[in-house]
Design an enzyme around this catalytic site. Structure first.
Site, PDB file in Angstrom:
ATOM      1  N   CYS A 135       0.826  -1.213   0.000  1.00  0.00           N
ATOM      2  CA  CYS A 135       0.000   0.000   0.000  1.00  0.00           C
ATOM      3  C   CYS A 135       0.859   1.262   0.000  1.00  0.00           C
ATOM      4  CB  CYS A 135      -0.931  -0.019   1.215  1.00  0.00           C
ATOM      5  SG  CYS A 135      -1.946   1.456   1.345  1.00  0.00           S
ATOM      6  N   CYS A 138      -0.555   4.122   2.128  1.00  0.00           N
ATOM      7  CA  CYS A 138      -0.356   3.986   3.575  1.00  0.00           C
ATOM      8  C   CYS A 138       1.108   4.230   3.954  1.00  0.00           C
ATOM      9  CB  CYS A 138      -0.704   2.583   4.062  1.00  0.00           C
ATOM     10  SG  CYS A 138      -2.121   1.837   3.289  1.00  0.00           S
ATOM     11  N   ASP A 139       2.045   3.700   3.171  1.00  0.00           N
ATOM     12  CA  ASP A 139       3.440   3.626   3.623  1.00  0.00           C
ATOM     13  C   ASP A 139       4.418   4.494   2.833  1.00  0.00           C
ATOM     14  OD1 ASP A 139       2.607   1.742   5.497  1.00  0.00           O
ATOM     15  OD2 ASP A 139       2.833   0.097   4.081  1.00  0.00           O
TER      16      ASP A 139
END
Ligand code: NAP
Length: 309
Positions: A135, A138-139
């Site tokens: 992701c 997200c990261d």
């Protein structure tokens, strides 16, 4: 004791939330069960540009917050972190078991989407969360001004590669063929982006490092030559597959596990419908999931009327 609802929707992404909204507006008592948080995989999408009504684009998270708010405005009952373990059918009554509860319903809509496919190569599990991610939204920020690789040549790989290019120093897109699968508009943007370098005809065979990932071992798919690429992070976008084992033999699936429906989204079991990415279809987008959710709810409503008669 089982809790009864006329309809149960399993999965809280765009298809499930749309189905919930339509069922509630039709006056049907519906419950939506979501195994994690509402929104589905699309909440991990940095920017959506092809959902009508948002010409400037909208983040997946923001769009799904609007979907959830809309369904809640019509009093859809929702249970998050309710992972369904089994669905069974007896005398036209479905039983839905989660870890903690049992529900009964006359009709069901499956809208469970898909899960990311792992590459299944050495080092993948070891470095998951230590340089390897599924992701970028997200990261991505963990890799500010560093070098990362994106694995895959589909829409997700190229779209998320473009979003990473806004944050990191360099993005290597590693693809096993020499032509991309992604939409042309995404390809053109990526080819023009000076931070993105394409490594074609290469596939990862191992991830190496000490405490976190340091190298990807790459095999050339034509001459089998092995090279190593130094990276700080890896984002894997090698496609996704549904997981519908909890339905047993209530549905037929294709060779990749997608649920087979008729044109009205009915499965082989009466009263059980499938909507969105989980079903066998040609185009998997938020817009097509929305259409599926609406149609599945409409057909379930007709099925409930038929049952009463
Ligand atoms: P996808 O279209 O299936 O692409 C997966 C990519 O990973 C392919 O390029 C594939 O290579 C590669 N791959 C698969 N297994 C691999 C392996 N073991 N090693 C190396 N590479 C591997 O998956 P996706 O990009 O996640 O998209 C899934 C669905 O969602 C698609 O229908 C897509 O259109 C849709 N989607 C749409 C949008 C959008 O409209 N903006 C955004 C994201 C996703 P090959 O090409 O050689 O098979």
């Amino acid at each position: 004791m089982a809790e009864f609802h006329e309809a149960v929707i399993i999965g809280g992404g765009p298809a499930g939330l749309t189905a919930g909204l339509y069922l509630m507006r039709a006056g049907i008592d519906a419950l939506l069960l979501e195994k994690a948080i509402l929104g589905g995989a699309v909440i991990n999408t940095w920017q959506i540009e092809n959902y009508p009504g948002f010409p400037e684009g909208i983040s997946g998270k923001d769009l799904m917050e609007r979907f959830s708010a809309h369904a809640k405005a019509f009093n859809l009952k929702i249970k998050e972190f309710a992972s369904v373990e089994e669905v069974s059918l007896k005398d036209r009554l479905f039983t839905v078991k989660t870890e903690k509860n049992i529900y009964e319903s006359k009709g069901i809509i499956i809208a469970t989407g898909t899960q990311s496919i792992k590459l299944g190569i050495p080092g993948e599990d070891r470095f998951l969360g230590r340089g390897i991610s599924f992701c970028a939204t997200c990261d991505g920020m963990f890799f500010k001004d560093l070098d990362v690789a994106v694995i895959g040549g589909g829409d997700a790989a190229i779209e998320e590669g473009l979003s990473l290019a806004n944050i990191v120093k360099k993005v290597y897109v590693i693809h096993r063929r020499d032509t991309l699968r992604a939409q042309k508009i995404l390809q053109e943007r990526a080819f023009k982006n000076s931070k993105i370098e394409f490594l074609f005809n290469k596939r990862p065979v191992e991830f190496k490092g000490k405490d976190s990932i340091e190298y990807i071992v790459l095999e050339d798919t034509r001459d089998k030559n092995i090279t190593e690429l130094k990276v700080d992070g890896v984002f894997i976008y090698a496609g996704s597959r549904p997981d519908v084992a909890f339905l047993g033999d209530l549905v037929d699936t294709d060779e990749e596990g997608f649920i087979i429906t008729d044109e009205n989204l009915a499965t082989k079991t009466k009263g059980l419908f499938a909507a969105g990415d989980v079903r066998k279809k040609r185009l998997r987008q938020v817009s097509t999931a929305v259409g599926d959710g609406a149609l599945a709810a409409f057909e379930l409503e007709r099925y409930l009327i038929e049952l009463k008669q």
